[in-house]
Design an enzyme around this catalytic site. Structure first.
Site, mmCIF file in Angstrom:
data_model
loop_
_atom_site.group_PDB
_atom_site.id
_atom_site.type_symbol
_atom_site.label_atom_id
_atom_site.label_comp_id
_atom_site.label_asym_id
_atom_site.label_seq_id
_atom_site.Cartn_x
_atom_site.Cartn_y
_atom_site.Cartn_z
ATOM 1 N N HIS A 18 0.839 -1.202 0.000
ATOM 2 C CA HIS A 18 0.000 0.000 0.000
ATOM 3 C C HIS A 18 0.879 1.258 0.000
ATOM 4 C CE1 HIS A 18 -3.064 -2.594 2.353
ATOM 5 N NE2 HIS A 18 -3.593 -2.398 1.174
ATOM 6 N N LYS A 42 -16.244 -7.156 5.601
ATOM 7 C CA LYS A 42 -14.930 -7.808 5.547
ATOM 8 C C LYS A 42 -14.432 -8.234 6.925
ATOM 9 C CE LYS A 42 -12.880 -6.380 1.238
ATOM 10 N NZ LYS A 42 -11.654 -5.898 0.588
ATOM 11 N N ARG A 91 -2.116 -5.854 -8.570
ATOM 12 C CA ARG A 91 -1.100 -6.890 -8.348
ATOM 13 C C ARG A 91 -1.206 -7.925 -9.456
ATOM 14 N NH1 ARG A 91 -3.128 -7.398 -2.340
ATOM 15 N NH2 ARG A 91 -4.939 -6.807 -3.537
ATOM 16 N N SER A 129 -2.916 -7.588 2.845
ATOM 17 C CA SER A 129 -3.167 -7.509 4.282
ATOM 18 C C SER A 129 -3.548 -8.885 4.826
ATOM 19 C CB SER A 129 -4.293 -6.512 4.582
ATOM 20 O OG SER A 129 -3.944 -5.238 4.142
#
Ligand code: ADP
Length: 159
Positions: A18, A42, A91, A129
């Site tokens: 990030h 989430k 990504r 993460s």
């Protein structure tokens, strides 16, 4: 005119992946707001204020970056701030389809605000993460994945 971009995400917690996107984005725009979305679906490990505080700490040396917590629709938030752009990191190919869907929806909501994608730095292409949390749970070394302050916060969560 000040060029303002929003860098949205969950940042649960912020990683070097990030941070790389934030640092590079901040070089292109006059001001960058890192917007921490409070997406309860989430089931985040860190609450939105903890995520915000960690981001503030790790971006403290970037004068044109600020951090904000928000709820609701990204495009409404961006419009309210007068932003011209959204910045997202990409990504693997797996990010692509999801980002395509979100971006085309966002464009329907407001076609004046452009979304820009930045390719991940190779060394962070497999960093997320979720991976960091998984590894931290087993007390493995994560010092090359997250800043020291985030490493400490993860250690506290899993102690
Ligand atoms: P979201 O829940 O919206 O996907 P994340 O916190 O996972 O939010 O990610 C925020 C942004 O940072 C996204 O654009 C994501 O693609 C990007 N990002 C996350 N990890 C990396 C990484 N390792 N390299 C580049 N970009 C990344």
């Amino acid at each position: 005119m000040t060029r303002l971009a929003i860098c949205p995400g969950s940042f649960d917690p912020v990683t070097y992946g990030h941070l790389d996107i934030i640092q590079r984005g901040a070089k292109v725009f006059d001001h960058l707001i890192v917007a921490v979305f409070n997406n309860q679906s989430k089931a985040p490990l860190f609450d939105v204020h903890e995520r915000e505080a960690l981001l503030e700490e790790v971006t403290a040396d970037l004068p044109n970056v600020s951090v904000d917590a928000c709820d609701g629709l990204l495009m409404e938030y961006a419009e309210g701030k007068g932003a011209q752009a959204i910045i997202r990191g990409l990504r693997a190919v797996s990010d692509f389809e999801y980002e395509m869907q979100i971006t085309s929806m966002n464009r329907k909501l407001n076609e004046e605000i452009e979304t820009f994608f930045m390719m991940t730095n190779n060394q962070y292409s497999f960093l997320s993460s979720s991976i960091v949390k998984e590894v931290a749970k087993y007390r493995a070394n994560i010092s090359d994945l997250v800043p020291p302050t985030v490493e400490k916060a993860l250690q506290n969560k899993y102690k």
